[in-house]
Design an enzyme around this catalytic site. Sequence first.
Site, PDB file in Angstrom:
ATOM      1  N   GLU A  27      -2.758 -12.876  -8.961  1.00 13.83           N
ATOM      2  CA  GLU A  27      -1.936 -13.753  -8.351  1.00 13.83           C
ATOM      3  C   GLU A  27      -2.299 -15.179  -7.973  1.00 13.83           C
ATOM      4  OE1 GLU A  27      -0.694 -11.383  -4.836  1.00 13.83           O
ATOM      5  OE2 GLU A  27       0.923 -12.844  -4.057  1.00 13.83           O
TER       6      GLU A  27
ATOM      7  N   ASN B 128       9.025  -8.294  -6.235  1.00 10.33           N
ATOM      8  CA  ASN B 128       7.795  -7.430  -5.741  1.00 10.33           C
ATOM      9  C   ASN B 128       8.070  -7.017  -4.007  1.00 10.33           C
ATOM     10  OD1 ASN B 128       4.689  -6.965  -5.508  1.00 10.33           O
ATOM     11  ND2 ASN B 128       4.926  -8.578  -4.052  1.00 10.33           N
ATOM     12  N   GLU B 129       7.664  -5.938  -3.773  1.00  7.63           N
ATOM     13  CA  GLU B 129       7.425  -5.485  -2.364  1.00  7.63           C
ATOM     14  C   GLU B 129       9.039  -5.996  -1.873  1.00  7.63           C
ATOM     15  OE1 GLU B 129       3.759  -6.243  -0.314  1.00  7.63           O
ATOM     16  OE2 GLU B 129       3.025  -4.589  -1.520  1.00  7.63           O
TER      17      GLU B 129
ATOM     18  N   TYR C 224      -2.627   0.764  -0.778  1.00  8.31           N
ATOM     19  CA  TYR C 224      -4.058   0.202  -0.614  1.00  8.31           C
ATOM     20  C   TYR C 224      -4.910   1.236   0.075  1.00  8.31           C
ATOM     21  CZ  TYR C 224      -2.833  -4.298  -2.554  1.00  8.31           C
ATOM     22  OH  TYR C 224      -2.315  -5.406  -3.350  1.00  8.31           O
TER      23      TYR C 224
ATOM     24  N   GLU D 290      -0.130  -2.094  -7.675  1.00  8.94           N
ATOM     25  CA  GLU D 290      -1.151  -2.468  -6.674  1.00  8.94           C
ATOM     26  C   GLU D 290      -1.881  -1.440  -6.088  1.00  8.94           C
ATOM     27  OE1 GLU D 290       0.172  -5.723  -3.841  1.00  8.94           O
ATOM     28  OE2 GLU D 290       1.364  -6.494  -5.628  1.00  8.94           O
TER      29      GLU D 290
ATOM     30  N   GLN E  12      -7.258  -7.296  -6.886  1.00  7.33           N
ATOM     31  CA  GLN E  12      -6.945  -8.030  -7.982  1.00  7.33           C
ATOM     32  C   GLN E  12      -8.193  -8.341  -8.797  1.00  7.33           C
ATOM     33  OE1 GLN E  12      -4.475 -11.207  -6.858  1.00  7.33           O
ATOM     34  NE2 GLN E  12      -3.286 -10.245  -5.420  1.00  7.33           N
TER      35      GLN E  12
HETATM   36  O1  AHR Z   1      -2.572  -8.054  -3.266  1.00  9.58           O
HETATM   37  C1  AHR Z   1      -2.390  -8.763  -2.226  1.00  9.58           C
HETATM   38  C2  AHR Z   1      -0.868  -8.923  -1.726  1.00  9.58           C
HETATM   39  O2  AHR Z   1      -0.733  -7.141  -1.320  1.00  9.58           O
HETATM   40  C3  AHR Z   1       0.284  -8.848  -2.832  1.00  9.58           C
HETATM   41  O3  AHR Z   1       0.631 -10.187  -2.698  1.00  9.58           O
HETATM   42  C4  AHR Z   1       1.292  -7.998  -2.065  1.00  9.58           C
HETATM   43  O4  AHR Z   1       2.352  -7.645  -3.057  1.00  9.58           O
HETATM   44  C5  AHR Z   1       0.776  -6.977  -1.440  1.00  9.58           C
HETATM   45  O5  AHR Z   1       1.056  -7.054  -0.115  1.00  9.58           O
END
Ligand code: AHR
Length: 509
Positions: A29, A176-177, A252, A308, A357
């Site tokens: 990103e 995205n999101e 995450y 992600e 990432q």
């Molecule tokens: O990876 C960091 C961020 O986490 C990304 O930009 C977003 O999609 C997520 O919330």
Amino acid sequence: MSNAVVPAIINVDVEGPLISRHLYGHFAEHLGRCIYGGFYVGEDSDLPNAGGIRLDVVEALRALNIPNLRWPGGCFADEYHWMDGIGPKDQRPAMVNTHWGNVEENNHFGTHEFMALCELLGAEPYISGNVGSGTVKEMSDWVEYLTRDGDSPMVRLRKANGREEPWQLRFWGLGNEAWGCGGNMTAQHYADEARRYGTYCRDHGDNRLYRIAAGANTDDYAWTETLMKTLGDLGCAYRPQPFYQALSLHYYTIPGTWQDKGDATVFGTDDYYATMVKAARIDELLTGHSNVMDCYDPGKTVGLVLDEWGTWWNVEPGTNPGFLYQQNTLRDALVAGLHFDVFHRHSDRLVMANIAQTVNVLQAMILTDPDSGALVLTPTYHVFEMNKGHHDAASLRVDIPSGVPTRQVGEQTLATVSVSASRKDGKVLVSLSNLDAAEPVDVELDLRGGTVTGARSRILTAEKLQSHNTPETPDAVAPRAHEQVTATATGLRVHLPAHSFVTVEARLA
Ligand code: AHR
């Protein structure tokens, strides 16, 4: 005192679904030093580069057989306007990267640079289009610019910018999101938008897009259900829909709170186990979202894309909080190993996964020094490298009849041994993790349906869970040959020291 022995049965002649190499995908990103300083240093840099792209980073990622790279975000994707990132660099308009540090983005790394990077990597591009602040026309034009041959307004523009041939491009993200930074939409509103945007992202010539709708956060099963319903009636025989062919999911591993996520390198054993419990949750989540998808698509024709995932810690002290720069320890490596075992078991529905990432951001493969440019491979990098034999291999089921050893972590039970296996080219690759912080364990692999003629094993561990690599000690956590594997009457006995990740490659007759 002898350690516990865990028997594990693998029928090497009973092949399960293929483990797509795309489960080992990546994400880059415009965030902190991922693109600028990480992948891209500009043509004038002293660091060896091709058109500004760092060649040491390319070489390290090629060694992973990196299958795909997602770009330009993340949250950045929904404020990115691709036309600002083409043409002569000194004429590209700048913008403010409001999500990530409020820094100026000069747009020097744009479409052509990204596609050149993918070509250097030998990786498939995965582009996330802008639904949140873009337009249908803008996205549709981008697809035309990238993939159309012959003559058209966008083709002429591409050619004027130096690229004659269209690129081959499969993976296309519809925002995205969308439930958050991608527009704060409701599920139904976004699902309708995804149909609309997906419709106008055309297949030009023989290029076939694989459109990925922006999916759920963590356990938002209602979001997944809305996207599946909105896809329309898939019927008994699947009729390919033009809108989207897959849904994404983000998860995450954050053991602390959103405000205080925990430190990347300073943590205790309790923090470690709390992390592993959070990481292990990926199995529950993939099972839950797959179950919802199964209700609407029992034939599993719609893909699930975990685009992600990874650990998210407090940023390293003294670094920009908006840059999400964090160190990476043996603990992160064990989180990765655990995720891959789960991914392999879900390879009937999970078609792609992208760690967040690749360079200098969150659970990165590579960290680069902002001053010297020195490159460090993280413990997580080594798990990707040790596991690359699973790419496009047939999954093999692993049965542990006695049950795996467990540890109580608060109210949760953590399985402390994790194993997965696959078969390709006459070889069986078994990945094994011992998540116990203190106790070793032996796993006795009962390999049925084939004769083992030899084995090669490697181990990733370190004295401490907190061990990590730096420019001064780049190999503090690095794989080495593992000698503690012995032949038995039915297979192999593998010794797993405390907090270790091991791979065993067994050759079959
Ligand atoms: O990876 C960091 C961020 O986490 C990304 O930009 C977003 O999609 C997520 O919330």
